[in-house]
Scaffold this active site. Structure first.
Site, PDB file in Angstrom:
ATOM      1  N   LYS A 156       0.838  -1.192   0.000  1.00 20.09           N
ATOM      2  CA  LYS A 156       0.000   0.000   0.000  1.00 20.09           C
ATOM      3  C   LYS A 156       0.873   1.241   0.000  1.00 20.09           C
ATOM      4  O   LYS A 156       1.953   1.259   0.607  1.00 20.09           O
ATOM      5  CB  LYS A 156      -0.915   0.053   1.235  1.00 20.09           C
ATOM      6  CG  LYS A 156      -1.779   1.325   1.297  1.00 20.09           C
ATOM      7  CD  LYS A 156      -2.602   1.439   2.564  1.00 20.09           C
ATOM      8  CE  LYS A 156      -3.357   2.773   2.588  1.00 20.09           C
ATOM      9  NZ  LYS A 156      -4.189   2.937   3.782  1.00 20.09           N
ATOM     10  N   GLU A 206      -9.718  12.781  11.691  1.00 18.44           N
ATOM     11  CA  GLU A 206      -9.019  11.596  12.199  1.00 18.44           C
ATOM     12  C   GLU A 206      -8.140  11.865  13.420  1.00 18.44           C
ATOM     13  O   GLU A 206      -7.127  12.577  13.338  1.00 18.44           O
ATOM     14  CB  GLU A 206      -8.160  10.975  11.091  1.00 18.44           C
ATOM     15  CG  GLU A 206      -7.487   9.680  11.495  1.00 18.44           C
ATOM     16  CD  GLU A 206      -6.870   8.935  10.338  1.00 18.44           C
ATOM     17  OE1 GLU A 206      -6.351   7.824  10.569  1.00 18.44           O
ATOM     18  OE2 GLU A 206      -6.913   9.432   9.198  1.00 18.44           O
ATOM     19  N   GLU A 250      -7.845  -2.468   3.190  1.00 17.60           N
ATOM     20  CA  GLU A 250      -7.038  -1.277   3.444  1.00 17.60           C
ATOM     21  C   GLU A 250      -7.196  -0.827   4.894  1.00 17.60           C
ATOM     22  O   GLU A 250      -6.210  -0.480   5.563  1.00 17.60           O
ATOM     23  CB  GLU A 250      -7.472  -0.154   2.494  1.00 17.60           C
ATOM     24  CG  GLU A 250      -6.704   1.138   2.667  1.00 17.60           C
ATOM     25  CD  GLU A 250      -7.240   2.257   1.776  1.00 17.60           C
ATOM     26  OE1 GLU A 250      -6.914   3.430   2.068  1.00 17.60           O
ATOM     27  OE2 GLU A 250      -7.979   1.973   0.821  1.00 17.60           O
ATOM     28  N   GLU A 386     -11.462  10.465  -5.716  1.00 24.50           N
ATOM     29  CA  GLU A 386     -11.488  10.546  -4.249  1.00 24.50           C
ATOM     30  C   GLU A 386     -10.753  11.785  -3.765  1.00 24.50           C
ATOM     31  O   GLU A 386     -11.222  12.494  -2.871  1.00 24.50           O
ATOM     32  CB  GLU A 386     -10.862   9.294  -3.634  1.00 24.50           C
ATOM     33  CG  GLU A 386     -10.864   9.312  -2.116  1.00 24.50           C
ATOM     34  CD  GLU A 386     -10.324   8.037  -1.499  1.00 24.50           C
ATOM     35  OE1 GLU A 386      -9.597   8.132  -0.495  1.00 24.50           O
ATOM     36  OE2 GLU A 386     -10.640   6.947  -2.016  1.00 24.50           O
TER      37      GLU A 386
END
Length: 402
Positions: A156, A206, A250, A386
């Site tokens: 990733k 976050e 993910e 995105e």
């Protein structure tokens, strides 16, 4: 960590103008000006003016430098010193952390009923927008990364792009902060100086990690999809995200990394088996709240944050390889983007947030950042879309469109 009050509490607060939450947080928001340090979280709202002392940049670990700065401030007569500021993506680069000369504290923005009042819409401006890299170049970088993943080089990487905005008039940072805070009052809103005449401003969803006493909370987000203005489509997208094998994988990689990083510091931990959904005005995210109890009360929130950073949610895995791919693929320096912002006190308590949904303002220029997690199942068009959706938070705040 405290959360927003329920409807009944809101109603009681509105009915009683002496309620301590009414106007307290929004007053700090209104009093913010360039050069001040503003941070709104689900547990508190703080506004710092002036600089009592700055955290130095030297060879000591960041947490040790912060602890030393706080101890010196207390010895100099600051009764309850707090460090506020930003740490860059590259922890070896200079941070922008300081103990304010004066600090005001209030309940969270979401607890203040006046936060529901709309912000003034952005004034008309002729924004010039430059995409760096251009969408087709970004898509090519995603495709190249996916090809390397299929060859087994790494699993990733988070690739970012920027928008460089410029107008004839100086950026109105206080007005932008008002719009960001009122759009997502339950998140983490910040405006922090990062250099002379330069401000890091954002509204991150976050939490990297918080520490209150021996209680530790982390809330990794990974796997996301843009919101829709159509209610039925918005619900469909949220449901699809919860069932997406790509996004669930993910997300699981990030949660595992958070668990592994925190476990050596905790006597016990709780890690939910499945993620839930969280939303901002622009995005749906897969979310997991990890909790734990510190093994040693001497471990500060910032020490935990430094152990976690960078998670696969902002870098990739394995970390060293992902960092190299980022250096090769991104034609800009991330600076404070995907670093962390937050506060910490002399007892070791604090909150540190992942620096996403952010921009840097300087004069009449504004640089926006957005990234997407790229895995073997990623499609260049979807990842480009995105990042475009993530830009929406700021574009709406300044009245610009891609």
């Amino acid at each position: 960590m405290s959360t927003a009050p329920d409807v009944a509490t809101h109603a009681a607060a509105l009915a009683d103008p002496t309620h301590p939450a009414v106007g307290a947080a929004t007053a700090l928001l209104a009093d913010y000006g360039p050069g001040a340090r503003f941070l709104g979280t689900p547990s508190r709202t703080v506004l710092g003016h002036g600089t009592h002392s700055e955290v130095p940049h030297d060879d000591r670990p960041l947490a040790a430098r912060v602890a030393g700065t706080l101890a010196d401030a207390r010895a100099a007569g600051v009764e309850a010193p707090v460090v506020i500021g930003a740490v860059p993506f590259d922890q070896s680069a200079p941070a922008a952390l300081a103990v304010p000369e004066a600090l005001r504290d209030a309940p969270p923005l979401a607890a203040d009923p006046l936060i529901a009042l709309p912000a003034e819409p952005p004034a008309a401006a002729d924004w010039r927008i430059r995409q760096v890299p251009a969408p087709d170049a970004y898509g090519s970088a995603v495709a190249a990364a996916v090809e390397r993943m299929w060859r087994g080089e790494f699993s990733k990487v988070v690739l970012a792009r920027t928008l460089e905005l410029d107008s004839a008039a100086p950026v109105d940072v206080p007005a932008m902060l008002q719009r960001l805070a009122r759009r997502d009052p339950t998140g983490y809103t910040f405006a922090l100086p990062t250099g002379p005449g330069r401000t890091l401003i954002g509204a991150s969803p976050e939490l990297l990690v918080s520490r209150r006493g021996r209680r530790v909370v982390a809330n990794p987000l990974a796997g996301s999809v843009p919101r829709s203005d159509d209610l039925a489509e918005d619900v469909r997208r949220a449901a699809a995200l919860l069932q997406s094998s790509k996004d669930l994988h993910e997300h699981a990689v990030v949660v595992h990394a958070v668990h592994q990083a925190l476990a050596p510091h905790c006597a016990d931990m709780t890690v939910p088996a499945q993620p839930t959904l969280t939303r901002t005005a622009a995005m749906w995210h897969l979310s997991t709240t990890v909790t734990g109890t510190l093994a040693s009360p001497a471990t500060s929130a910032l020490e935990l944050a430094c152990a976690l950073h960078p998670t696969p949610a902002v870098c990739g895995t394995p970390t060293a390889t992902a960092r190299e791919v980022i250096r090769e693929s991104e034609p800009f320096d991330r600076g404070f983007f995907t670093g962390m912002v937050g506060w910490g006190d002399a007892s070791g308590d604090g909150e540190w947030v992942v620096t996403i949904r952010c921009a840097e303002a300087e004069g009449s220029a504004l640089r926006l950042y957005a990234g997407a997690g790229v895995v073997a199942a990623s499609e260049p068009e979807a990842e480009t879309a995105e990042t475009a959706a993530k830009f929406r938070t700021f574009l709406a705040a300044v009245g610009a469109e891609l």
